[in-house]
Design an enzyme around this catalytic site. Sequence first.
Site, PDB file in Angstrom:
ATOM      1  N   ASP A  55     122.909 -16.916 -41.536  1.00 30.95           N
ATOM      2  CA  ASP A  55     122.532 -15.993 -40.452  1.00 30.95           C
ATOM      3  C   ASP A  55     123.496 -16.080 -39.268  1.00 30.95           C
ATOM      4  OD1 ASP A  55     121.338 -18.105 -38.496  1.00 30.95           O
ATOM      5  OD2 ASP A  55     120.350 -18.500 -40.396  1.00 30.95           O
TER       6      ASP A  55
ATOM      7  N   GLU B  52     129.164 -21.033 -47.003  1.00 30.20           N
ATOM      8  CA  GLU B  52     127.895 -20.365 -47.326  1.00 30.20           C
ATOM      9  C   GLU B  52     128.029 -19.810 -48.740  1.00 30.20           C
ATOM     10  OE1 GLU B  52     124.638 -19.309 -46.017  1.00 30.20           O
ATOM     11  OE2 GLU B  52     124.703 -18.411 -48.012  1.00 30.20           O
TER      12      GLU B  52
ATOM     13  N   ASP C 100     129.753 -22.760 -53.041  1.00 24.33           N
ATOM     14  CA  ASP C 100     128.611 -23.673 -53.103  1.00 24.33           C
ATOM     15  C   ASP C 100     128.949 -24.930 -52.275  1.00 24.33           C
ATOM     16  OD1 ASP C 100     126.641 -25.473 -53.744  1.00 24.33           O
ATOM     17  OD2 ASP C 100     126.759 -25.134 -55.904  1.00 24.33           O
ATOM     18  N   GLY C 101     128.105 -25.227 -51.305  1.00 19.83           N
ATOM     19  CA  GLY C 101     128.349 -26.365 -50.420  1.00 19.83           C
ATOM     20  C   GLY C 101     128.369 -27.693 -51.163  1.00 19.83           C
TER      21      GLY C 101
ATOM     22  N   ASP D  38     122.749 -26.519 -42.692  1.00 23.08           N
ATOM     23  CA  ASP D  38     121.757 -25.531 -42.242  1.00 23.08           C
ATOM     24  C   ASP D  38     121.322 -24.758 -43.481  1.00 23.08           C
ATOM     25  OD1 ASP D  38     120.280 -23.611 -40.972  1.00 23.08           O
ATOM     26  OD2 ASP D  38     121.982 -22.614 -40.029  1.00 23.08           O
ATOM     27  N   SER D  39     120.527 -25.423 -44.291  1.00 23.95           N
ATOM     28  CA  SER D  39     120.209 -24.866 -45.615  1.00 23.95           C
ATOM     29  C   SER D  39     118.841 -24.216 -45.630  1.00 23.95           C
ATOM     30  CB  SER D  39     120.204 -25.997 -46.641  1.00 23.95           C
ATOM     31  OG  SER D  39     119.066 -26.806 -46.440  1.00 23.95           O
TER      32      SER D  39
HETATM   33  N1  SAM Z   1     117.411 -21.812 -40.515  1.00 21.21           N
HETATM   34  C1  SAM Z   1     117.059 -21.596 -41.844  1.00 21.21           C
HETATM   35  C2  SAM Z   1     115.862 -22.318 -42.363  1.00 21.21           C
HETATM   36  O1  SAM Z   1     115.675 -23.524 -42.143  1.00 21.21           O
HETATM   37  O2  SAM Z   1     115.084 -21.654 -43.033  1.00 21.21           O
HETATM   38  C3  SAM Z   1     118.176 -21.661 -42.801  1.00 21.21           C
HETATM   39  C4  SAM Z   1     119.267 -20.743 -42.412  1.00 21.21           C
HETATM   40  S1  SAM Z   1     120.455 -20.165 -43.467  1.00 21.21           S
HETATM   41  C5  SAM Z   1     119.938 -18.504 -43.713  1.00 21.21           C
HETATM   42  C6  SAM Z   1     120.279 -20.929 -45.038  1.00 21.21           C
HETATM   43  C7  SAM Z   1     121.449 -20.540 -45.936  1.00 21.21           C
HETATM   44  O3  SAM Z   1     121.725 -21.574 -46.883  1.00 21.21           O
HETATM   45  C8  SAM Z   1     121.238 -19.276 -46.751  1.00 21.21           C
HETATM   46  O4  SAM Z   1     122.038 -18.243 -46.244  1.00 21.21           O
HETATM   47  C9  SAM Z   1     121.633 -19.670 -48.179  1.00 21.21           C
HETATM   48  O5  SAM Z   1     122.369 -18.670 -48.842  1.00 21.21           O
HETATM   49  C10 SAM Z   1     122.444 -20.926 -47.917  1.00 21.21           C
HETATM   50  N2  SAM Z   1     122.569 -21.821 -49.074  1.00 21.21           N
HETATM   51  C11 SAM Z   1     121.605 -22.184 -49.956  1.00 21.21           C
HETATM   52  N3  SAM Z   1     122.113 -23.003 -50.875  1.00 21.21           N
HETATM   53  C12 SAM Z   1     123.435 -23.183 -50.579  1.00 21.21           C
HETATM   54  C13 SAM Z   1     124.501 -23.920 -51.173  1.00 21.21           C
HETATM   55  N4  SAM Z   1     124.297 -24.653 -52.271  1.00 21.21           N
HETATM   56  N5  SAM Z   1     125.719 -23.861 -50.587  1.00 21.21           N
HETATM   57  C14 SAM Z   1     125.931 -23.129 -49.464  1.00 21.21           C
HETATM   58  N6  SAM Z   1     124.970 -22.407 -48.864  1.00 21.21           N
HETATM   59  C15 SAM Z   1     123.738 -22.430 -49.414  1.00 21.21           C
END
Ligand code: SAM
Length: 282
Positions: A97, A117, A148-149, A166-167
């Site tokens: 976001d 992300e 992928d993180g 921030d996942s």
């Molecule tokens: N503030 C939020 C919460 O706690 O609900 C989280 C914000 S952010 C939108 C979370 C992001 O993590 C998502 O956009 C998702 O696509 C990303 N994400 C999930 N798994 C991931 C991974 N393995 N590597 C990188 N990003 C990832």
Amino acid sequence: MIKNNTELEYKTSLWFTEEEKENLRIDYRIKEIIYDVYSPYQHIVIADTYDFGKTLILDDAVQTTVTDGFIYNEMITHVPICAHPGPKNILIIGGGDCGAVKEIAKYPYIEKIDMVEIDEMVVAASKKYLKEIAGMKQDNRINHIFADGVKYAKECKELYDIVIVDSSDPIGPAVKLFSAEFYSNIFKILNDDGIFVCQSESPIFYTSIMKKIYKTLQSIYKDVKLYTATVPTYPGGLWSFTMASKNEISVKTDKLVEGNQYVNKEILESCFCLPEFVKKSL
Ligand code: SAM
């Protein structure tokens, strides 16, 4: 799940129901669905809700809203920045976001922010439709890496001063972002005075996940500290963040930038004071 909630006898019919837990649902009345697309990773919805304004929903889970997102985004960024003696290189994993990266960019002495992300479509949708959270000036310090993180942390050759995870919740692609192997790989890409922080779920409803994160980090890092903030749209309201370091953690309030909506020096000074039940649960 977005549905015509006629059985609830509301006057207008568009509602989003978040299934928080088996026996708990929260309904948000929606003015308008702004964006509704399936990416290769998840169902992305941006809806304008009556009480929380524009809201990002991934796979039926609220991620952030215009009304309360700043609480989370400021706490996951300013606390680690103020716990580091002089951060220059920052890595954010997740954070689609763009609320976290926007907070970090407020610090002029930060030289580089890599944001890894997995889902490019979350970033694009947030930048286009969620400008209150993602909107910011072009900033050449920010590098968007769509990957992928987990894989990134394993293969990364760079060293960072701060790593912020921030996942989304530990479901789907985010599951491994909560694993011991991932936390060890992050340890390897942190400088000696580096700081790691992650969102560590609800102390009310997901105590076992929070405790597992805390204990796993304690087995890898020298110092681990948990802090909390109340984010009304997250399950249980009270939310936790866990910080880990190769050294003793201490926060310096004079490093905090001005102009925040939530974090101030008083909050920073007391950020590691925990409610009694949270202390006991660790
Ligand atoms: N503030 C939020 C919460 O706690 O609900 C989280 C914000 S952010 C939108 C979370 C992001 O993590 C998502 O956009 C998702 O696509 C990303 N994400 C999930 N798994 C991931 C991974 N393995 N590597 C990188 N990003 C990832």
